[in-house]
Design a protein around this motif. Structure first.
Motif, mmCIF file in Angstrom:
data_model
loop_
_atom_site.group_PDB
_atom_site.id
_atom_site.type_symbol
_atom_site.label_atom_id
_atom_site.label_comp_id
_atom_site.label_asym_id
_atom_site.label_seq_id
_atom_site.Cartn_x
_atom_site.Cartn_y
_atom_site.Cartn_z
ATOM 1 N N GLN A 141 0.829 -1.200 0.000
ATOM 2 C CA GLN A 141 0.000 0.000 0.000
ATOM 3 C C GLN A 141 0.868 1.257 0.000
ATOM 4 O OE1 GLN A 141 -2.966 0.100 3.055
ATOM 5 N NE2 GLN A 141 -3.755 2.094 2.463
ATOM 6 N N VAL A 142 1.958 1.235 0.751
ATOM 7 C CA VAL A 142 2.888 2.370 0.746
ATOM 8 C C VAL A 142 3.448 2.585 -0.663
ATOM 9 C CG1 VAL A 142 5.083 3.244 1.638
ATOM 10 C CG2 VAL A 142 3.499 2.073 3.175
ATOM 11 N N VAL A 143 3.892 1.493 -1.300
ATOM 12 C CA VAL A 143 4.440 1.579 -2.654
ATOM 13 C C VAL A 143 3.389 2.131 -3.613
ATOM 14 C CG1 VAL A 143 5.399 0.253 -4.573
ATOM 15 C CG2 VAL A 143 6.079 -0.289 -2.234
ATOM 16 N N MET A 144 2.153 1.634 -3.511
ATOM 17 C CA MET A 144 1.089 2.104 -4.387
ATOM 18 C C MET A 144 0.830 3.596 -4.208
ATOM 19 S SD MET A 144 -2.943 1.051 -4.577
ATOM 20 C CE MET A 144 -3.291 2.083 -3.148
ATOM 21 N N ASN A 145 0.750 4.048 -2.952
ATOM 22 C CA ASN A 145 0.506 5.471 -2.696
ATOM 23 C C ASN A 145 1.605 6.335 -3.303
ATOM 24 O OD1 ASN A 145 -1.803 4.841 -1.245
ATOM 25 N ND2 ASN A 145 -0.777 4.871 0.734
ATOM 26 N N LEU A 146 2.845 5.908 -3.136
ATOM 27 C CA LEU A 146 3.967 6.702 -3.652
ATOM 28 C C LEU A 146 3.999 6.688 -5.177
ATOM 29 C CD1 LEU A 146 6.809 5.736 -1.126
ATOM 30 C CD2 LEU A 146 5.329 7.749 -1.106
ATOM 31 N N LEU A 147 3.668 5.541 -5.801
ATOM 32 C CA LEU A 147 3.659 5.457 -7.258
ATOM 33 C C LEU A 147 2.561 6.328 -7.853
ATOM 34 C CD1 LEU A 147 4.311 1.650 -7.847
ATOM 35 C CD2 LEU A 147 5.831 3.529 -8.456
ATOM 36 N N ILE A 148 1.383 6.288 -7.245
ATOM 37 C CA ILE A 148 0.270 7.112 -7.759
ATOM 38 C C ILE A 148 0.589 8.587 -7.592
ATOM 39 C CG2 ILE A 148 -2.142 7.748 -7.362
ATOM 40 C CD1 ILE A 148 -2.725 4.846 -6.760
ATOM 41 N N ASN A 149 1.155 8.964 -6.444
ATOM 42 C CA ASN A 149 1.552 10.363 -6.245
ATOM 43 C C ASN A 149 2.587 10.787 -7.279
ATOM 44 O OD1 ASN A 149 -0.148 10.674 -4.092
ATOM 45 N ND2 ASN A 149 1.430 10.548 -2.522
ATOM 46 N N ALA A 150 3.530 9.882 -7.569
ATOM 47 C CA ALA A 150 4.559 10.185 -8.561
ATOM 48 C C ALA A 150 3.926 10.405 -9.935
ATOM 49 C CB ALA A 150 5.579 9.051 -8.614
ATOM 50 N N ALA A 151 2.978 9.542 -10.305
ATOM 51 C CA ALA A 151 2.315 9.693 -11.605
ATOM 52 C C ALA A 151 1.518 10.996 -11.673
ATOM 53 C CB ALA A 151 1.399 8.491 -11.859
ATOM 54 N N HIS A 152 0.831 11.329 -10.593
ATOM 55 C CA HIS A 152 0.022 12.553 -10.579
ATOM 56 C C HIS A 152 0.883 13.816 -10.624
ATOM 57 C CE1 HIS A 152 -3.732 10.441 -8.667
ATOM 58 N NE2 HIS A 152 -3.502 10.090 -9.908
ATOM 59 N N SER A 153 2.129 13.718 -10.148
ATOM 60 C CA SER A 153 2.994 14.900 -10.135
ATOM 61 C C SER A 153 3.612 15.183 -11.497
ATOM 62 C CB SER A 153 4.107 14.720 -9.097
ATOM 63 O OG SER A 153 5.059 13.768 -9.544
ATOM 64 N N ILE A 154 3.550 14.213 -12.408
ATOM 65 C CA ILE A 154 4.113 14.387 -13.751
ATOM 66 C C ILE A 154 3.022 14.954 -14.661
ATOM 67 C CG2 ILE A 154 5.122 13.194 -15.732
ATOM 68 C CD1 ILE A 154 6.268 11.144 -13.751
ATOM 69 N N GLU A 155 3.256 16.127 -15.208
ATOM 70 C CA GLU A 155 2.221 16.818 -15.958
ATOM 71 C C GLU A 155 2.061 16.255 -17.367
ATOM 72 O OE1 GLU A 155 3.396 20.878 -15.656
ATOM 73 O OE2 GLU A 155 2.427 21.156 -13.696
#
Length: 353
Positions: free
Chosen positions: A238-252
């Motif tokens: 779940q930690v990995v998923m949260n960080l991956l989704i945040n990373a994807a959302h931060s890329i415009e």
């Protein structure tokens, strides 16, 4: 006047009647030697009414009872907070899966779609092949049979069947991979620490969130050698998923997400780095606050990083963030290979050593 003597024989219990005649009152008395200026001796008698003293045993009993009640109340509060935290964690996990549901459905529908199309094509090919087989018994000569094969494009069918079967097998394998990843990821009730393969957990999570990532970033994996880690793998996922989704959302537009792992002494670490827009330094000290988010409405719950932080703390690990506006963000998580031994699991002999 001399100071009071502390020997046992100087302290005498003597019962005296009360002025009201209501029973017996215990008095303590002491004699103090006093020497007059003319050097003749006198004694001073001091009486102590013990009945007016507080019953110290009773006071301690009251205090102990109060402390016990306070501890019980604290334990109940802690238990309620723990339950609320667990419910919040599961809610966030389900919310995250809900956000991924459309993407996962798309990932499953794509291979299912072309497998279904391939089956229809194969059904037509089978009918043509059966016509050729049936013609063997009816054909007047070999020339008529060969002419039928050319008319039904037998050579093309033979080559295309192999491609259709291979493509369909790949599609079904993709579906199987996604479903297995979801199954491994969604061990919601798992609460026991076990030794697990951290790389397997990261790869499983990547398969789950693939629909969120493939249109936003290239995934670059730089894995080191890792031992098995004592953890609750579903929570680390779940930690990995949260960080991956945040990373994807931060890329415009489109960027890169790097996943790295390593081992140092009794610790392992993994980090997720993106080439997104970064985090304002003024907001770095707030990113772990529950419900705090810089995402647009409907894009996030504001619980992802807060719960990730709690999970890492539960695993006696630590999480660090490094970010630069316009260049990207890197989250690094450290976990102990083995969880610390709890004191209540130690024997009396071990605790006395």
């Amino acid at each position: 006047m001399f100071g009071a003597q502390d020997d046992a024989h100087d302290l005498i219990q003597m019962p005296l009647g009360t002025a009201e005649g209501k029973g017996v009152r215990a008095l303590n008395w002491r004699l103090f030697p006093v020497f007059h200026a003319d050097h003749f001796g006198l004694f001073a008698l001091v009486l102590d009414d013990a009945c007016n003293r507080y019953d110290t045993d009773m006071v301690w009993d009251i205090q102990s009872a109060g402390e016990r009640d306070e501890l019980v109340d604290q334990d109940r509060l802690i238990e309620k907070l723990e339950k609320a935290n667990n419910q919040l964690a599961q809610s966030e996990k389900l919310a995250a899966i809900g956000q991924l549901a459309a993407g996962v459905a798309h990932e499953i529908n794509n291979p299912i779609g072309y497998v279904s199309s391939n089956l229809k094509t194969l059904a037509g090919y089978v009918q043509d092949l059966l016509r050729i087989i049936d013609a063997v018994d009816e054909a007047a000569d070999i020339e008529a049979l060969q002419q039928l094969k050319r008319a039904l494009e037998y050579d093309y069918i033979r080559g295309d069947i192999k491609s259709l079967i291979n493509e369909s097998e790949d599609g079904l394998e993709r579906v199987k991979k996604i479903i297995t990843a979801l199954k491994d990821f969604s061990h919601i009730d798992e609460e026991e620490f076990r030794f697990a393969d951290l790389h397997h957990g990261i790869d499983t999570t990547l398969n789950v969130v693939q629909s969120e990532l493939k249109y936003k970033a290239d995934i670059v994996k730089e894995y080191g050698e890792l031992p098995e880690v004592e953890c609750i793998l579903s929570q680390i996922n779940q930690v990995v998923m949260n960080l991956l989704i945040n990373a994807a959302h931060s890329i415009e537009e489109f960027g890169t997400i790097n996943l790295r792992t390593g081992n140092e002494g009794e610790w392992v670490w993994f980090e997720i780095e993106d080439t997104g827009k970064g985090i304002d330094p003024k907001l770095l000290n707030r990113i772990y606050e529950p419900f705090f988010t810089t995402k647009p409405v409907g894009k996030g719950t504001g619980l992802g990083l807060a719960l990730s932080y709690n999970i890492v703390q539960k695993h006696h690990g630590r999480i660090k963030v490094f970010s630069e506006v316009g260049k990207g963000t890197r989250f690094c998580i450290w976990l102990p290979i083995r969880q610390p031994v709890k004191l209540n699991s130690m024997t009396d002999n071990e605790m006395n050593e």
